[in-house]
Design a protein around this motif. Sequence first.
Motif, PDB file in Angstrom:
ATOM      1  N   GLU A  41       0.850  -1.194   0.000  1.00 56.37           N
ATOM      2  CA  GLU A  41       0.000   0.000   0.000  1.00 56.37           C
ATOM      3  C   GLU A  41       0.882   1.239   0.000  1.00 56.37           C
ATOM      4  O   GLU A  41       1.733   1.423   0.845  1.00 56.37           O
ATOM      5  CB  GLU A  41      -0.879  -0.013   1.262  1.00 56.37           C
ATOM      6  N   SER A  42       0.676   2.090  -0.952  1.00 58.20           N
ATOM      7  CA  SER A  42       1.481   3.298  -1.049  1.00 58.20           C
ATOM      8  C   SER A  42       0.719   4.463  -0.446  1.00 58.20           C
ATOM      9  O   SER A  42      -0.496   4.466  -0.389  1.00 58.20           O
ATOM     10  CB  SER A  42       1.803   3.598  -2.512  1.00 58.20           C
ATOM     11  N   ALA A  43       1.468   5.476   0.050  1.00 58.09           N
ATOM     12  CA  ALA A  43       0.869   6.649   0.655  1.00 58.09           C
ATOM     13  C   ALA A  43       1.185   7.863  -0.198  1.00 58.09           C
ATOM     14  O   ALA A  43       2.331   8.128  -0.530  1.00 58.09           O
ATOM     15  CB  ALA A  43       1.415   6.837   2.067  1.00 58.09           C
ATOM     16  N   ASP A  44       0.149   8.587  -0.567  1.00 60.66           N
ATOM     17  CA  ASP A  44       0.314   9.821  -1.337  1.00 60.66           C
ATOM     18  C   ASP A  44       0.261  10.978  -0.347  1.00 60.66           C
ATOM     19  O   ASP A  44      -0.803  11.524  -0.044  1.00 60.66           O
ATOM     20  CB  ASP A  44      -0.803   9.921  -2.363  1.00 60.66           C
ATOM     21  N   THR A  45       1.423  11.370   0.194  1.00 60.07           N
ATOM     22  CA  THR A  45       1.468  12.396   1.241  1.00 60.07           C
ATOM     23  C   THR A  45       1.067  13.763   0.725  1.00 60.07           C
ATOM     24  O   THR A  45       0.480  14.563   1.462  1.00 60.07           O
ATOM     25  CB  THR A  45       2.865  12.461   1.863  1.00 60.07           C
ATOM     26  N   GLU A  46       1.402  14.063  -0.542  1.00 60.35           N
ATOM     27  CA  GLU A  46       1.013  15.366  -1.077  1.00 60.35           C
ATOM     28  C   GLU A  46      -0.501  15.485  -1.163  1.00 60.35           C
ATOM     29  O   GLU A  46      -1.075  16.522  -0.814  1.00 60.35           O
ATOM     30  CB  GLU A  46       1.652  15.575  -2.444  1.00 60.35           C
ATOM     31  N   CYS A  47      -1.126  14.415  -1.652  1.00 63.53           N
ATOM     32  CA  CYS A  47      -2.598  14.390  -1.725  1.00 63.53           C
ATOM     33  C   CYS A  47      -3.191  14.537  -0.316  1.00 63.53           C
ATOM     34  O   CYS A  47      -4.117  15.315  -0.083  1.00 63.53           O
ATOM     35  CB  CYS A  47      -3.050  13.078  -2.373  1.00 63.53           C
ATOM     36  N   SER A  48      -2.618  13.768   0.638  1.00 68.02           N
ATOM     37  CA  SER A  48      -3.120  13.816   2.016  1.00 68.02           C
ATOM     38  C   SER A  48      -2.985  15.225   2.596  1.00 68.02           C
ATOM     39  O   SER A  48      -3.913  15.747   3.238  1.00 68.02           O
ATOM     40  CB  SER A  48      -2.343  12.815   2.873  1.00 68.02           C
ATOM     41  N   ALA A  80      -2.148   6.015   7.043  1.00 66.39           N
ATOM     42  CA  ALA A  80      -1.413   5.998   8.310  1.00 66.39           C
ATOM     43  C   ALA A  80      -1.088   7.395   8.811  1.00 66.39           C
ATOM     44  O   ALA A  80      -0.249   7.560   9.693  1.00 66.39           O
ATOM     45  CB  ALA A  80      -0.122   5.201   8.146  1.00 66.39           C
ATOM     46  N   ALA A  81      -1.750   8.443   8.295  1.00 66.73           N
ATOM     47  CA  ALA A  81      -1.481   9.819   8.723  1.00 66.73           C
ATOM     48  C   ALA A  81      -2.141  10.052  10.085  1.00 66.73           C
ATOM     49  O   ALA A  81      -3.274  10.530  10.186  1.00 66.73           O
ATOM     50  CB  ALA A  81      -1.993  10.806   7.691  1.00 66.73           C
ATOM     51  N   ASP A  82      -1.416   9.706  11.154  1.00 60.62           N
ATOM     52  CA  ASP A  82      -1.996   9.738  12.495  1.00 60.62           C
ATOM     53  C   ASP A  82      -2.380  11.157  12.929  1.00 60.62           C
ATOM     54  O   ASP A  82      -3.334  11.356  13.680  1.00 60.62           O
ATOM     55  CB  ASP A  82      -1.029   9.131  13.507  1.00 60.62           C
ATOM     56  N   GLY A  83      -1.640  12.166  12.444  1.00 57.45           N
ATOM     57  CA  GLY A  83      -1.998  13.539  12.790  1.00 57.45           C
ATOM     58  C   GLY A  83      -3.359  13.912  12.249  1.00 57.45           C
ATOM     59  O   GLY A  83      -4.129  14.618  12.905  1.00 57.45           O
ATOM     60  N   VAL A  84      -3.675  13.454  11.036  1.00 54.45           N
ATOM     61  CA  VAL A  84      -5.002  13.708  10.470  1.00 54.45           C
ATOM     62  C   VAL A  84      -6.065  12.975  11.279  1.00 54.45           C
ATOM     63  O   VAL A  84      -7.160  13.504  11.513  1.00 54.45           O
ATOM     64  CB  VAL A  84      -5.052  13.282   8.987  1.00 54.45           C
ATOM     65  N   MET A  85      -5.720  11.770  11.712  1.00 56.07           N
ATOM     66  CA  MET A  85      -6.679  11.016  12.530  1.00 56.07           C
ATOM     67  C   MET A  85      -7.031  11.786  13.798  1.00 56.07           C
ATOM     68  O   MET A  85      -8.198  11.872  14.192  1.00 56.07           O
ATOM     69  CB  MET A  85      -6.091   9.654  12.903  1.00 56.07           C
ATOM     70  N   ARG A  86      -6.003  12.360  14.445  1.00 57.70           N
ATOM     71  CA  ARG A  86      -6.254  13.126  15.673  1.00 57.70           C
ATOM     72  C   ARG A  86      -7.138  14.338  15.381  1.00 57.70           C
ATOM     73  O   ARG A  86      -8.075  14.637  16.116  1.00 57.70           O
ATOM     74  CB  ARG A  86      -4.925  13.588  16.276  1.00 57.70           C
ATOM     75  N   ARG A  87      -6.797  15.037  14.302  1.00 60.85           N
ATOM     76  CA  ARG A  87      -7.568  16.227  13.959  1.00 60.85           C
ATOM     77  C   ARG A  87      -9.008  15.841  13.609  1.00 60.85           C
ATOM     78  O   ARG A  87      -9.957  16.535  13.986  1.00 60.85           O
ATOM     79  CB  ARG A  87      -6.897  16.960  12.806  1.00 60.85           C
ATOM     80  N   LEU A  88      -9.191  14.742  12.912  1.00 61.52           N
ATOM     81  CA  LEU A  88     -10.527  14.277  12.566  1.00 61.52           C
ATOM     82  C   LEU A  88     -11.301  13.892  13.828  1.00 61.52           C
ATOM     83  O   LEU A  88     -12.489  14.222  13.977  1.00 61.52           O
ATOM     84  CB  LEU A  88     -10.444  13.090  11.610  1.00 61.52           C
ATOM     85  N   ALA A  89     -10.633  13.210  14.765  1.00 62.09           N
ATOM     86  CA  ALA A  89     -11.297  12.829  16.017  1.00 62.09           C
ATOM     87  C   ALA A  89     -11.754  14.064  16.775  1.00 62.09           C
ATOM     88  O   ALA A  89     -12.876  14.116  17.306  1.00 62.09           O
ATOM     89  CB  ALA A  89     -10.355  11.987  16.869  1.00 62.09           C
ATOM     90  N   SER A  90     -10.897  15.078  16.822  1.00 61.63           N
ATOM     91  CA  SER A  90     -11.262  16.313  17.514  1.00 61.63           C
ATOM     92  C   SER A  90     -12.468  16.969  16.851  1.00 61.63           C
ATOM     93  O   SER A  90     -13.386  17.444  17.524  1.00 61.63           O
ATOM     94  CB  SER A  90     -10.063  17.269  17.494  1.00 61.63           C
ATOM     95  N   LEU A  91     -12.488  16.988  15.524  1.00 60.44           N
ATOM     96  CA  LEU A  91     -13.619  17.552  14.784  1.00 60.44           C
ATOM     97  C   LEU A  91     -14.899  16.782  15.068  1.00 60.44           C
ATOM     98  O   LEU A  91     -15.967  17.369  15.285  1.00 60.44           O
ATOM     99  CB  LEU A  91     -13.313  17.535  13.289  1.00 60.44           C
ATOM    100  N   LEU A  92     -14.792  15.457  15.102  1.00 58.32           N
ATOM    101  CA  LEU A  92     -15.975  14.627  15.328  1.00 58.32           C
ATOM    102  C   LEU A  92     -16.560  14.859  16.718  1.00 58.32           C
ATOM    103  O   LEU A  92     -17.784  14.856  16.900  1.00 58.32           O
ATOM    104  CB  LEU A  92     -15.622  13.151  15.131  1.00 58.32           C
ATOM    105  N   VAL A  93     -15.706  15.079  17.708  1.00 63.78           N
ATOM    106  CA  VAL A  93     -16.201  15.418  19.041  1.00 63.78           C
ATOM    107  C   VAL A  93     -16.958  16.731  18.984  1.00 63.78           C
ATOM    108  O   VAL A  93     -18.034  16.882  19.563  1.00 63.78           O
ATOM    109  CB  VAL A  93     -15.034  15.490  20.056  1.00 63.78           C
ATOM    110  N   ARG A  94     -16.392  17.685  18.271  1.00 62.55           N
ATOM    111  CA  ARG A  94     -17.041  18.990  18.108  1.00 62.55           C
ATOM    112  C   ARG A  94     -18.403  18.850  17.448  1.00 62.55           C
ATOM    113  O   ARG A  94     -19.336  19.598  17.746  1.00 62.55           O
ATOM    114  CB  ARG A  94     -16.119  19.881  17.284  1.00 62.55           C
ATOM    115  N   MET A  95     -18.527  17.862  16.567  1.00 56.89           N
ATOM    116  CA  MET A  95     -19.777  17.631  15.849  1.00 56.89           C
ATOM    117  C   MET A  95     -20.734  16.729  16.624  1.00 56.89           C
ATOM    118  O   MET A  95     -21.842  16.444  16.166  1.00 56.89           O
ATOM    119  CB  MET A  95     -19.474  17.004  14.479  1.00 56.89           C
ATOM    120  N   GLY A  96     -20.317  16.267  17.797  1.00 58.46           N
ATOM    121  CA  GLY A  96     -21.152  15.375  18.592  1.00 58.46           C
ATOM    122  C   GLY A  96     -21.114  13.940  18.138  1.00 58.46           C
ATOM    123  O   GLY A  96     -21.973  13.133  18.499  1.00 58.46           O
TER     124      GLY A  96
END
Length: 573
Positions: A41-48, A80-96
């Motif tokens: 599995e390849s990761a496209d970091t620029e796209c991410s 595997a972009a764990d920083g995005v995962m954290r930011r997404l989790a924080s957003l989801l909490v904000r959204m309930g």
Amino acid sequence: MKRYFWLAILVLLATSCAGAIAPPELKVKQERAPEAVPEEESADTECSYFYFLWGNTAAANGTLDEAQESYEKALVCDPAADGVMRRLASLLVRMGKQHEAITWMEKVIALHPADNESRFWLAQIYAMMNRYEEAVVTYQAILTDDPANLDAMLYLGALHASKREYEKAREMLEQLVRLDDQSFGGHKYLARLYREMRLFDKAAVAYNQALELGWSVPLALEAGEVLEQQGRLEESIALYQQVLDEDETNDQARQRLVGLFLQADRADAALAELEELRRSSTEPYKIDFTIGRILLDSGRLDEAIAKFNSILAVDQGQDGARYMLALGRLKNKERGKAKEQLLKIPADAKMYEEAITLLVRILLDEKDYAAMEQVLKARLEAPATRKPRFYALLASVYHQQGKNDQGKEVFRLGLAAFPGDANLMFEYGIFLDSTGDHEAALAKMEEVLKIEPDHAVALNFLGYTWADHGVNLDKALEYIQRAVTLRPEDGFIRDSLGWVFFKMGQFERARQELEAALALAPDDPTLNEHLGDALRAVGATEKARGQYERALALFGEEESKEKVRNKIKELAP
């Protein structure tokens, strides 16, 4: 306090404590764990990174659904972009969407099992969702890896407190302040815990330490309340004055000072604080009303009367002020003016019943029975002015004149008009007892209990009467114990409990209950006499003599005095 107090603490910790407790800061270059991603599995970091920035902009603009979609696309580009995962989790909490947030944080932790910052955030989400056990396990896992982790101790202590596991919370928070005696959060939440556990001495010390580390008005108000509960009036006064030095507009501190000054018999100081409150009040008449009451209680009658008149000059509909004005006139020996004010209070006013009751009392003092009958009969004629209490008052007027048959007829009419009124039935029982018809009185009290089984005064009446006559003692004990449970601070009901134990021959238990009763009502002669009887029964002769002598001093009727004198004579010299 309620459990939600500690839930609020957990939320506040999430938003106001050190950065280690908040979601970790996102780095521009995304952290990833290549070993966790299949090699093919390849990761496209620029796209991410492109979608990550897009998500940040959408979140900042408040378009949360667009932000969520962008972060999810970033993770498609780089799973595997764990920083995005954290930011997404924080957003989801904000959204309930806490459930989805947990899923992403669990993925982050799977990538980085030793990442305590992410564990903190996960535990906090668990706590928000009331998934306490999972939150506790997560905090404990952090402490297993890092036993001196102060933030984990603080969170876990607050979490235990929210579940009312006070000893666990205490152990954790006390350990925290032992490790770091400069921990503001540790001392603050330990102080609140001690207060909740009613350990006020410890709470006061902890509040003092917290205030030394981080003085604030809200915390000082909490500390002042604890000092009040300890009866440390001067210290609490000094603290509230310090609050006002910091914030002279703090009405809460000023209101508490008013109460404390009144407790300390410093009426002038209380009045000065009320004048300050009045300056900023949107309802100054309420402040004026309180000022008037203090002036009245202080015996400054002319000033009180002037204050209540000033309230009525602005609004004639302030019936509470009119009632207090009548009281002032009465205390000032202006009976005519007092009656005039009472008659102006309309039937729909909150003070209406009290006003008519006071009017009847004034007429009773004047022995003007005809006027009393006229006032009460006029109000019983119309449904709008008819009240159960007025029937009892009219019956009492007849009883004062020896017209007991007419009194009974009034109660019959009253109970026909208000058939389910337990208090009116109770008053009928008291009336019958006063006429000497004790059996009928007991029957009425039983009827009261059919209407209202938890009528404490009726339970006490029946229980005490049976005990005094030495009959139905087991049932008397049952009734009085129920009454004590319903009104534990009533000294007369507690006396009844002691008296039934006395009649049952349980003299030591009687002594204990009667001492407790006397602590609640120390100036009642009968309670003093009863305690004397119990002390005499347990062989405490000199103490019994002291209680009898106090009862003798307190009794007014010669018959009661003579009975006590005889008991004193019967004591061994």
